[in-house]
Motif scaffolding. Structure first.
Motif, mmCIF file in Angstrom:
data_model
loop_
_atom_site.group_PDB
_atom_site.id
_atom_site.type_symbol
_atom_site.label_atom_id
_atom_site.label_comp_id
_atom_site.label_asym_id
_atom_site.label_seq_id
_atom_site.Cartn_x
_atom_site.Cartn_y
_atom_site.Cartn_z
ATOM 1 N N GLY A 162 -6.211 -2.520 -4.403
ATOM 2 C CA GLY A 162 -5.973 -1.828 -5.667
ATOM 3 C C GLY A 162 -6.735 -0.538 -5.849
ATOM 4 O O GLY A 162 -6.674 0.073 -6.913
ATOM 5 N N ASP A 197 -4.417 -4.418 0.056
ATOM 6 C CA ASP A 197 -3.168 -4.524 -0.715
ATOM 7 C C ASP A 197 -3.161 -3.641 -1.958
ATOM 8 O O ASP A 197 -4.137 -3.553 -2.699
ATOM 9 N N LEU A 198 -2.013 -3.046 -2.210
ATOM 10 C CA LEU A 198 -1.728 -2.365 -3.477
ATOM 11 C C LEU A 198 -2.629 -1.175 -3.750
ATOM 12 O O LEU A 198 -2.763 -0.733 -4.891
ATOM 13 N N SER A 199 -3.254 -0.643 -2.722
ATOM 14 C CA SER A 199 -4.051 0.567 -2.934
ATOM 15 C C SER A 199 -3.208 1.800 -2.629
ATOM 16 O O SER A 199 -2.154 1.724 -2.001
ATOM 17 N N VAL A 203 0.855 -1.199 0.000
ATOM 18 C CA VAL A 203 0.000 0.000 0.000
ATOM 19 C C VAL A 203 0.888 1.246 0.000
ATOM 20 O O VAL A 203 1.987 1.238 0.567
#
Lengths: 252, 252, 252
Positions: C128, C109-111, C93
């Motif tokens: 995301g 995750d991955l935001s 993140v």
């Protein structure tokens, strides 16, 4: 004491700084005045111009992956990644070997740029953008957040692609041996603009200064300086004169 | 001298190499001939087959997160993540504990695979793909860039999902207590194909060898071997014979 | 022996643990009972409440990037990032400086969460998700996987946004000097819900308890408590009474 691992053959320019736990490979060349964050990985041979900012966790110079059943099987001998001066590479960005990026380019967080891609000066690659292999991206282009550029695409100067636009390159959708001869990305001509959430089919040309409306599905080539809209996209009206590229007073 | 942290109980196979600043947890088993990049994290108990490539910053075996008000509140005792031989795990990929991945699978950069997911042999999980929990993905499947697979989905062998396809599993859209009984992902039968940017509603079945056209909104189950297109998607015509799965000459 | 780099002026609460290769900057304050994974980066001055879980590779407190030709050129003096207690920050993140996050918030995750953003208590930011700068997100909001929230948006309490919804804020699509005066994100009123893959145009207000159907293109403000659907979205019918926010029995 540095916590980073820097190959003896790497050369860092005057005033260039880096954070903790970076890995800088053999024969890397980094210009003067660069700032690397923490956990940055620069693979062997990469060249980076002066005054580039590279944020935490970015990976530059990654070698391509080859799936067991990937459509692309040739493994070319790629040159190292090259990044021009004065740019910014965001957090957790992944840039492949065989990629050449111009000057004053921003590649924002979590985006990926594959091998055999060139990106012109002053272009913005937004957060989460994916540019696949064998693409050419012009100068002063804006690819906004989460835009997806399929392989074998060409995007000319001053193109603007709004967030979450998707493109494609395989009209056979993964079937027939024929398809390997026909993979074709999208071509977006100078100054064209694509609205949020639009979808562009394989091989389509978006012509000069076309405006594709938000949410459109583009199934055939578009007329220059027209707005196209709808599903499938149809000619709708003229682009307002004050929005035409030639009327912006931009020098190049 | 190694800069990585490897638990004493971890076992790495013959010829297996790793880069800098990796973390390999307790009881991890990694087969022969693997190549781990830099900053790779392998959590406790994970098993990885031979000849797997794991790229920089990948995280394997992550424990699930539980939001204060998540719809999923059960916290099962998950087995460690298991990855078959000969595969590739891309840069900054996140794979959860309780995930079982077959052989020769590619999980490309920045994708996530949640807990309670199985992925069959020879499948490609594209860049940025998200596979939520409780999904079954078959063999020789291709999920292209940025595809979103909702929880409780089943995807059979030889399915092809083009970039930026979205799916969903909650017809109640976050309201009523009823909804918890009705969460249902999508079912995509053998050989079906979904075009770029299509959207599939909760509980829908895409039948065998259906082709969903680009940009379609699928609101009801689709007929086998037909093309469906539009918003909402309607039967359009037959899939061309040379594109049918049975006519590809593929062995399995 | 710790492999992490922790500034002498950073303060970690009682029972707070961290993994390997973390970097914790000057004047960081982390509450009691937090768990940081490996490779976590907390930039200078960040404050984090008690009992927060921060997963591998997360970056908190990143300084904004400025492109050569970005539309936003002012460089404000941002306060450090602040994260309330009892939350979870997912793997990889990216949270910017100038961001204030409430209690029991999940950022998956991955935001990415940009500068000048506030997020209310009990909200879920899915995997995301990208929240651009100058946004206000309420309490008990759910932004599901890959949702894109454009800059200058306001999202009130109990809003639900399904996966892959896209928003936009520039009706001039990158042309004319006029546009700088008119950037306007979306406003989503209390309890409104947006279906999977919908697209919302600049400046639109989604009114209280509206339900936007999956795949809709919202081109004008929506009526409260109605379902809107289609391209462009039109009023379709009433939201079923049992799905109205007031009928959920939720306390706040």
């Amino acid at each position: 004491m540095s916590t980073s691992v820097i190959a003896p053959t790497a050369k860092l320019g005057a005033g260039t700084r880096h954070g903790d736990f970076c890995v800088i490979g053999e024969d890397v060349r980094i210009g003067d005045g660069c700032v690397l964050g923490h956990h940055v990985i620069i693979h062997d041979g990469t060249t980076i111009g002066a005054n580039v900012r590279i944020d935490d966790g970015a990976v530059v110079g990654k070698r391509p992956m080859r799936a067991a059943n990937s459509a692309v099987t040739k493994d070319a001998d790629l040159p190292p990644a090259a990044i021009g001066p004065d740019g910014i590479i965001g957090t957790h960005v992944v840039i492949y070997r065989g990629c050449a990026i111009g000057r004053k380019v921003l590649v924002a967080d979590l985006s990926t740029v594959r091998e055999n891609v060139t990106i012109g000066d002053f272009t913005i690659v937004g957060r989460g953008v994916a540019i696949e292999n064998f693409c050419t991206i012009g100068r002063y282009v804006k690819l906004e957040t989460n835009v997806y550029i399929t392989a074998y695409s060409e995007i000319e100067d001053r193109v603007f692609v709004a967030p979450c636009v998707a493109t494609s390159n395989d009209n056979y959708i993964g079937r027939t041996e024929e398809r390997f001869k026909h993979f074709k990305g999208v071509t977006i001509r100078k100054g064209a603009r694509i609205g949020v959430g639009a979808v562009i089919l394989p091989g389509i040309t978006i012509n000069q200064d076309t405006l594709v409306a938000a949410g459109a599905l583009v199934t055939k080539d578009t007329p220059a300086r027209k707005i196209v809209a709808g599903i499938p996209a149809k000619e709708f009206r003229e682009v307002p004169a004050d929005q035409l590229l030639d009327n912006q007073g931009w020098k190049e």
